[in-house]
Design a protein around this motif. Sequence first.
Motif, PDB file in Angstrom:
ATOM      1  N   LEU A  68       0.812  -1.213   0.000  1.00 38.83           N
ATOM      2  CA  LEU A  68       0.000   0.000   0.000  1.00 38.83           C
ATOM      3  C   LEU A  68       0.850   1.271   0.000  1.00 38.83           C
ATOM      4  CD1 LEU A  68      -2.929  -1.055   2.351  1.00 38.83           C
ATOM      5  CD2 LEU A  68      -2.915  -0.862  -0.133  1.00 38.83           C
ATOM      6  N   THR A  69       2.068   1.204   0.544  1.00 43.81           N
ATOM      7  CA  THR A  69       2.973   2.350   0.458  1.00 43.81           C
ATOM      8  C   THR A  69       3.291   2.667  -0.997  1.00 43.81           C
ATOM      9  OG1 THR A  69       3.982   1.891   2.612  1.00 43.81           O
ATOM     10  CG2 THR A  69       5.264   3.221   1.078  1.00 43.81           C
ATOM     11  N   THR A  70       3.568   1.633  -1.780  1.00 43.94           N
ATOM     12  CA  THR A  70       3.908   1.848  -3.188  1.00 43.94           C
ATOM     13  C   THR A  70       2.676   2.187  -4.013  1.00 43.94           C
ATOM     14  OG1 THR A  70       5.748   0.301  -2.915  1.00 43.94           O
ATOM     15  CG2 THR A  70       5.134   0.869  -5.166  1.00 43.94           C
ATOM     16  N   VAL A  71       1.515   1.640  -3.659  1.00 40.61           N
ATOM     17  CA  VAL A  71       0.277   2.046  -4.336  1.00 40.61           C
ATOM     18  C   VAL A  71       0.093   3.549  -4.175  1.00 40.61           C
ATOM     19  CG1 VAL A  71      -2.248   1.952  -4.187  1.00 40.61           C
ATOM     20  CG2 VAL A  71      -0.931  -0.169  -4.227  1.00 40.61           C
ATOM     21  N   ASN A  72       0.338   4.060  -2.969  1.00 35.20           N
ATOM     22  CA  ASN A  72       0.223   5.498  -2.718  1.00 35.20           C
ATOM     23  C   ASN A  72       1.161   6.285  -3.634  1.00 35.20           C
ATOM     24  OD1 ASN A  72      -0.683   7.752  -0.667  1.00 35.20           O
ATOM     25  ND2 ASN A  72       1.538   7.936  -0.830  1.00 35.20           N
ATOM     26  N   GLU A  73       2.423   5.845  -3.728  1.00 37.59           N
ATOM     27  CA  GLU A  73       3.397   6.525  -4.586  1.00 37.59           C
ATOM     28  C   GLU A  73       2.987   6.454  -6.057  1.00 37.59           C
ATOM     29  OE1 GLU A  73       7.152   4.751  -3.873  1.00 37.59           O
ATOM     30  OE2 GLU A  73       7.357   5.544  -1.846  1.00 37.59           O
ATOM     31  N   GLN A  74       2.508   5.282  -6.474  1.00 40.60           N
ATOM     32  CA  GLN A  74       2.170   5.092  -7.886  1.00 40.60           C
ATOM     33  C   GLN A  74       0.960   5.916  -8.321  1.00 40.60           C
ATOM     34  OE1 GLN A  74       3.841   3.144 -10.434  1.00 40.60           O
ATOM     35  NE2 GLN A  74       5.256   3.756  -8.840  1.00 40.60           N
ATOM     36  N   LEU A  75       0.155   6.361  -7.376  1.00 38.25           N
ATOM     37  CA  LEU A  75      -1.000   7.178  -7.721  1.00 38.25           C
ATOM     38  C   LEU A  75      -0.629   8.637  -7.942  1.00 38.25           C
ATOM     39  CD1 LEU A  75      -3.710   5.643  -5.370  1.00 38.25           C
ATOM     40  CD2 LEU A  75      -3.514   5.382  -7.837  1.00 38.25           C
ATOM     41  N   GLN A  76       0.647   9.001  -7.681  1.00 45.35           N
ATOM     42  CA  GLN A  76       1.083  10.376  -7.917  1.00 45.35           C
ATOM     43  C   GLN A  76       0.891  10.783  -9.378  1.00 45.35           C
ATOM     44  OE1 GLN A  76       4.461  11.883  -4.761  1.00 45.35           O
ATOM     45  NE2 GLN A  76       5.142  11.128  -6.714  1.00 45.35           N
ATOM     46  N   ALA A  77       1.451   9.987 -10.288  1.00 47.85           N
ATOM     47  CA  ALA A  77       1.382  10.352 -11.707  1.00 47.85           C
ATOM     48  C   ALA A  77      -0.060  10.389 -12.234  1.00 47.85           C
ATOM     49  CB  ALA A  77       2.237   9.395 -12.537  1.00 47.85           C
ATOM     50  N   PRO A  78      -0.904   9.373 -11.937  1.00 47.95           N
ATOM     51  CA  PRO A  78      -2.308   9.456 -12.384  1.00 47.95           C
ATOM     52  C   PRO A  78      -3.039  10.676 -11.821  1.00 47.95           C
ATOM     53  CG  PRO A  78      -1.784   7.202 -11.804  1.00 47.95           C
ATOM     54  CD  PRO A  78      -0.613   8.040 -11.371  1.00 47.95           C
ATOM     55  N   LEU A  79      -2.791  11.020 -10.559  1.00 49.61           N
ATOM     56  CA  LEU A  79      -3.462  12.188  -9.973  1.00 49.61           C
ATOM     57  C   LEU A  79      -2.980  13.485 -10.624  1.00 49.61           C
ATOM     58  CD1 LEU A  79      -3.516  11.272  -6.176  1.00 49.61           C
ATOM     59  CD2 LEU A  79      -5.397  11.152  -7.799  1.00 49.61           C
ATOM     60  N   LYS A  80      -1.740  13.472 -11.103  1.00 49.02           N
ATOM     61  CA  LYS A  80      -1.215  14.647 -11.806  1.00 49.02           C
ATOM     62  C   LYS A  80      -2.012  14.904 -13.073  1.00 49.02           C
ATOM     63  CE  LYS A  80       3.101  16.447 -13.814  1.00 49.02           C
ATOM     64  NZ  LYS A  80       4.544  16.196 -14.022  1.00 49.02           N
ATOM     65  N   PHE A  81      -2.499  13.833 -13.711  1.00 48.77           N
ATOM     66  CA  PHE A  81      -3.245  13.972 -14.968  1.00 48.77           C
ATOM     67  C   PHE A  81      -4.756  14.064 -14.746  1.00 48.77           C
ATOM     68  CE2 PHE A  81       0.780  12.338 -16.476  1.00 48.77           C
ATOM     69  CZ  PHE A  81       0.975  13.026 -17.665  1.00 48.77           C
ATOM     70  N   THR A  82      -5.214  13.901 -13.490  1.00 52.81           N
ATOM     71  CA  THR A  82      -6.661  13.986 -13.227  1.00 52.81           C
ATOM     72  C   THR A  82      -6.957  15.192 -12.340  1.00 52.81           C
ATOM     73  OG1 THR A  82      -6.328  12.359 -11.437  1.00 52.81           O
ATOM     74  CG2 THR A  82      -7.126  11.521 -13.557  1.00 52.81           C
ATOM     75  N   PHE A  83      -6.660  15.102 -11.057  1.00 55.90           N
ATOM     76  CA  PHE A  83      -6.955  16.184 -10.131  1.00 55.90           C
ATOM     77  C   PHE A  83      -6.094  17.435 -10.369  1.00 55.90           C
ATOM     78  CE2 PHE A  83      -8.529  12.922  -6.840  1.00 55.90           C
ATOM     79  CZ  PHE A  83      -9.856  13.125  -7.220  1.00 55.90           C
ATOM     80  N   LEU A  84      -4.891  17.270 -10.945  1.00 56.23           N
ATOM     81  CA  LEU A  84      -3.954  18.385 -11.070  1.00 56.23           C
ATOM     82  C   LEU A  84      -3.669  18.768 -12.512  1.00 56.23           C
ATOM     83  CD1 LEU A  84      -1.407  17.217  -8.319  1.00 56.23           C
ATOM     84  CD2 LEU A  84      -3.222  18.919  -8.081  1.00 56.23           C
ATOM     85  N   ALA A  85      -4.599  18.492 -13.401  1.00 53.92           N
ATOM     86  CA  ALA A  85      -4.385  18.777 -14.820  1.00 53.92           C
ATOM     87  C   ALA A  85      -4.173  20.263 -15.083  1.00 53.92           C
ATOM     88  CB  ALA A  85      -5.572  18.262 -15.637  1.00 53.92           C
ATOM     89  N   ASP A  86      -4.740  21.122 -14.229  1.00 60.57           N
ATOM     90  CA  ASP A  86      -4.633  22.570 -14.425  1.00 60.57           C
ATOM     91  C   ASP A  86      -3.837  23.246 -13.312  1.00 60.57           C
ATOM     92  OD1 ASP A  86      -6.316  22.543 -16.761  1.00 60.57           O
ATOM     93  OD2 ASP A  86      -8.029  22.265 -15.406  1.00 60.57           O
ATOM     94  N   ALA A  87      -2.879  22.524 -12.751  1.00 58.05           N
ATOM     95  CA  ALA A  87      -2.107  23.066 -11.627  1.00 58.05           C
ATOM     96  C   ALA A  87      -0.963  23.973 -12.056  1.00 58.05           C
ATOM     97  CB  ALA A  87      -1.568  21.929 -10.761  1.00 58.05           C
ATOM     98  N   GLY A  88      -0.759  24.151 -13.339  1.00 60.01           N
ATOM     99  CA  GLY A  88       0.200  25.119 -13.853  1.00 60.01           C
ATOM    100  C   GLY A  88       1.623  24.888 -13.393  1.00 60.01           C
ATOM    101  N   SER A  89       2.306  25.972 -12.987  1.00 60.05           N
ATOM    102  CA  SER A  89       3.729  25.905 -12.650  1.00 60.05           C
ATOM    103  C   SER A  89       4.000  25.185 -11.336  1.00 60.05           C
ATOM    104  CB  SER A  89       4.316  27.324 -12.576  1.00 60.05           C
ATOM    105  OG  SER A  89       3.678  28.075 -11.550  1.00 60.05           O
ATOM    106  N   LEU A  90       2.943  24.901 -10.565  1.00 59.99           N
ATOM    107  CA  LEU A  90       3.107  24.199  -9.279  1.00 59.99           C
ATOM    108  C   LEU A  90       2.727  22.719  -9.375  1.00 59.99           C
ATOM    109  CD1 LEU A  90       1.636  26.883  -6.840  1.00 59.99           C
ATOM    110  CD2 LEU A  90       4.044  26.343  -7.236  1.00 59.99           C
TER     111      LEU A  90
END
Length: 449
Positions: free
Chosen positions: A25-47
């Motif tokens: 589950l630690t690695t599942v948490n890490e692996q969800l970083q990239a997918p969340l970048k393309f879903t929840f953070l698609a418009d997060a700009g320079s941050l």
Amino acid sequence: MKSKMSRKLLPFMVVTIIYFVVGFLTTVNEQLQAPLKFTFLADAGSLRNTFTTLVSFFFFLGYLFSGNMASRWVNALGYKSTILRGLRFMICGLSMYLCSALLGYKYPELEFQIGDAIVAYGFVVFIMGSYLMGTSAAIIQVVVNPYVASYDLPGTQPVQRLNITTAVNSIGTTSAPFFVTVVMFSGVSIENIQIDQLLWPLLMLMLCVAAVTAITHRLDLPDIANTRFAAGEKQERSIWSFRHFALGVLAIFCYVGTEVAIGANINLYAFELMDTGHPITFFGREDFIFGGVDYGIHALLSTLYWGGFLVGRFISSFFSTISGRSQLVVTSVLATILAVTAIVTENLWYLVGIGLLHSTMWSCVFSLATKGLNKYTSRASGVFISAVFGGAVFTILQGGLADALGSWRWTWTLSVFCELVILYYALYGSRIREEDMLTQPSEETLAHG
């Protein structure tokens, strides 16, 4: 005799299986970083990179605030009750993940703005769940490390038992990237992922952890003598007065910092290299489609990196005569060389190779840092686990540097710094002053390093 060995082996196996769940589950948490970048953070700009690394930051923030609490629970309630509390926190964390996915699926328009970044509220709920998951992992590790190091399993030494347990933990970390890619997201390329794909897999994980909790509650996990203070018993000295332990905390802070930063951020570095015209190949292939499923570079890199931990820990579990100090010197020197080479050549495969060298560092540092502490061991474990917060500090620091420098390349100098700190501990910091050895060490204690 065989029945006695079976009784000895069962508790060790139960604790090891729970440690597998933590690694997975630690690695599942890490692996969800990239997918969340393309879903929840698609418009997060320079941050965008900075916000993305908050997933790991909040996970390891749980370690900072929970380590000492967990060690107090061990002293007051015992090992079994504490590990059950950790499993319940894990269920709560998974439920927060589920709420995050539901919020993103049902109400995608719920967003707020920070500077030029637009962030979904579902992301905030997710990082709250990440904090609870980190709290769970911290509590469980406060139990597992001293329990395994002190457990009387015939024919083994402490660093060897820790390597066996962490090897099983690595099976979880190695398999998790493929679980995220194949089960959670059904092989869909990362740019086309939908947040609702998390719902059923997360519910399934919650049920599995609930089953493990119920089974653990029914099993007998015997306590271990002389590893914790009895209720009301006073500590004669501060745990920080043991120099080899205090420097061990610094070493583990840096170790987990570089370990997690590589595991969590190497995927983001890979996307940058591909965007700037540096194709990433694997045995001559630039695609990662196997058996009709697009596993994606993020799954491949993480699997190979964490797979190095599995291989290294499996091999080192047979090292019954090589001291922890010797293992730590060799691995930290080689890891430093690989990190420098990765920066100079812009070849991330050298970073992947560091996983093999990182594999035994946790066991070596923990066994060296807790050597001769006796009743202070459970207290030391709590402080030690709090130092895992290094995984949060270095991960988000690296993400911020990547945004500031416009590239991930030179941010890997942080890993070089961490490896040199570990090397210093192996050579000098782990040596025990005479006044810090509470009792004449037994043969098993000497085997620590």
